[in-house]
Scaffold this motif. Sequence first.
Motif, PDB file in Angstrom:
ATOM      1  N   HIS A  78     -28.870 -67.443  -0.963  1.00 51.75           N
ATOM      2  CA  HIS A  78     -30.176 -66.773  -1.009  1.00 51.75           C
ATOM      3  C   HIS A  78     -30.443 -66.140  -2.378  1.00 51.75           C
ATOM      4  N   LYS A 111     -29.775 -66.752   7.836  1.00 50.96           N
ATOM      5  CA  LYS A 111     -31.193 -66.503   7.631  1.00 50.96           C
ATOM      6  C   LYS A 111     -31.386 -65.121   7.007  1.00 50.96           C
ATOM      7  N   SER A 115     -36.309 -67.233   5.871  1.00 47.65           N
ATOM      8  CA  SER A 115     -35.714 -68.398   5.219  1.00 47.65           C
ATOM      9  C   SER A 115     -34.226 -68.536   5.496  1.00 47.65           C
ATOM     10  N   THR A 116     -33.823 -69.750   5.854  1.00 51.48           N
ATOM     11  CA  THR A 116     -32.402 -70.054   5.934  1.00 51.48           C
ATOM     12  C   THR A 116     -31.899 -70.358   4.524  1.00 51.48           C
ATOM     13  N   TRP A 118     -30.619 -73.105   3.744  1.00 45.51           N
ATOM     14  CA  TRP A 118     -31.106 -74.469   3.496  1.00 45.51           C
ATOM     15  C   TRP A 118     -32.502 -74.440   2.878  1.00 45.51           C
ATOM     16  N   ASP A 119     -33.359 -73.574   3.388  1.00 38.55           N
ATOM     17  CA  ASP A 119     -34.718 -73.449   2.856  1.00 38.55           C
ATOM     18  C   ASP A 119     -34.689 -73.026   1.391  1.00 38.55           C
ATOM     19  N   SER A 122     -33.293 -75.832  -0.873  1.00 36.53           N
ATOM     20  CA  SER A 122     -34.281 -76.903  -1.018  1.00 36.53           C
ATOM     21  C   SER A 122     -35.402 -76.497  -1.981  1.00 36.53           C
ATOM     22  N   ALA A 123     -35.893 -75.276  -1.830  1.00 34.83           N
ATOM     23  CA  ALA A 123     -36.962 -74.799  -2.716  1.00 34.83           C
ATOM     24  C   ALA A 123     -36.469 -74.675  -4.156  1.00 34.83           C
TER      25      ALA A 123
END
Length: 174
Positions: A78, A111, A115-116, A118-119, A122-123
């Motif tokens: 994160h 999370k 947002s996880t 993964w999110d 990816s971003a």
Amino acid sequence: LGVDCSGSMGDPAARLSYPVLAGAVMLLSALRAGSKVKVVLSGEPGSTIAMPGFSRDDSLAMRTLVNYLGTGFSFGIHRLAETFGADWSSTRPTHILVLSDHDMFSMLEQKQGKSTGWDVASAAVARCGGGATFLLQLSQSTRTRSAEQLARMKAIGWNVELVDSMDELVEFAR
């Protein structure tokens, strides 16, 4: 350069830290090639130490890299949102490199807010413009158990490089 600085990683002041040594090889190579670098150490949940931005200051980069946190269990994926969030802009493509181990899979599932991990991953790869690489130390059995997650990393745009042991991180860096 994101480096897992959790309790499972060695304190470079007390013993040889292969993630720090590999990180030094890679960041000094990037600087020699004319790039700017940013070093982020993270042991999540817990602490982080980061350069304030991208810089060509090799002394600042190395001082940041040789710190040790010893907190948490993994690099906090994160943390990428702090650099590559919605307001990110750069005139040059940036490559993201994260050094970690099997605990990265747990961090990707966590999370924060909506947002996880993964999110966020990816971003970040979509915004950075220069690709992204997970360099992970995984045993053969962990590779087998994690095949689906490794495929997902690739599917969201990350390169995935695997090594069997921490000392192989340095071979990769070379």
